[in-house]
Design a protein around this motif. Structure first.
Motif: not given
Length: 272
Positions: A158-167, A218-225, A176-181
């Protein structure tokens, strides 16, 4: 009349994936549902009284990149290019690095949680870039922020997922393509059912799906729920190692794959 928007969701046969599918269905979306256990999705969809013209089911083991890419290609051919792609499929096993067989468990976890996510996004990146819009959503975890005892495979993946999505987000920012973690805290799903430690702020999948739907909208780039776990995550990030190690010294380890109650002999314990 314009066609309803389309969302593709992996790991849609249970838990978070199923709850997200229902939330998007209620919002008027068409659904592309990907999972190994296609029969469970079909039974669930019929029990919910879902309109068969508004969903399609694609069978794929997300740990197999060729199956995943093929399922996404089928979606493009049969339903068109999704507006939202949610790479949700994941597995969670405890490991003991001293055990040789657990190295295979680590590899399997990465194959599903990390490579499977990239394979899910793969088919849609170029078409979304050409269209100039789209949302690629990676479901990570608060567990990706700091390591937990016995949970090295899941936390690392999951740490890899966070970094991968940020990259990927930075790569696509001008397209125009949005990546959301999205990092869930504890959600009551088959993946957490056998945990033998406390799970603060435990959410039901439906409650999580409502909040995740809003974040994606809302296309937030990163959110903790939920938001309470966001504060926990901030604290974990800045806690010195000595204090962190002391706080977790007596925490029970995650069940190894052979110790899980639902991992019976001859049965694949994976849930997505």
């Amino acid at each position: 009349m314009a066609e309803a928007p389309l969302v593709l969701i992996t790991g849609a046969s249970s838990g978070i994936g199923q709850a997200l599918a229902w939330r998007y269905y209620q919002a008027g979306y068409r659904l592309a549902l990907v999972a190994r256990r296609t029969e469970l999705i079909q039974v669930w969809a019929q029990a919910q009284g879902m309109d068969a013209s508004r969903y399609a089911i694609y069978g794929a083991d997300v740990s197999d990149r060729d199956q995943t890419i093929a399922a996404c290609a089928q979606c493009l051919q049969q339903q068109g290019l999704p507006d939202v792609v949610v790479a949700n499929a994941g597995v969670s096993y405890g490991i003991d690095t001293a055990e040789r067989e657990d190295l295979e468990v680590l590899a399997q976890t990465y194959a599903t949680n990390v490579i499977g996510m990239a394979a899910t996004f793969h088919a849609f990146v170029r078409p979304m870039q050409a269209r100039g819009s789209g949302k690629l959503v990676g479901i990570a975890s608060v567990a990706g922020i700091r390591g937990l005892p016995g949970h090295g495979a899941y936390c690392a993946s999951k740490a890899a997922v966070i970094s991968y999505c940020e990259s990927l987000r930075v790569e696509l920012q001008r397209s125009g393509v949005q990546v959301i973690t999205i990092c869930p805290g504890f959600v009551a799903t088959p993946l957490t059912r056998e945990n033998r430690y406390g799970m603060p702020f435990l959410m039901q999948p439906e409650a999580f799906a409502d909040k995740a739907y809003a974040v994606i909208g809302k296309a937030r780039s990163y959110a903790v729920i939920p938001w309470q776990m966001a504060w926990v995550a901030r604290l974990l990030r800045c806690l010195p190692n000595a204090l962190y190690d002391r706080a977790l010294a007596n925490r029970p380890r995650k069940h190894r794959h052979r110790e899980r109650v639902d991992a019976m002999p001859g049965q694949d314990p994976r849930k997505p």
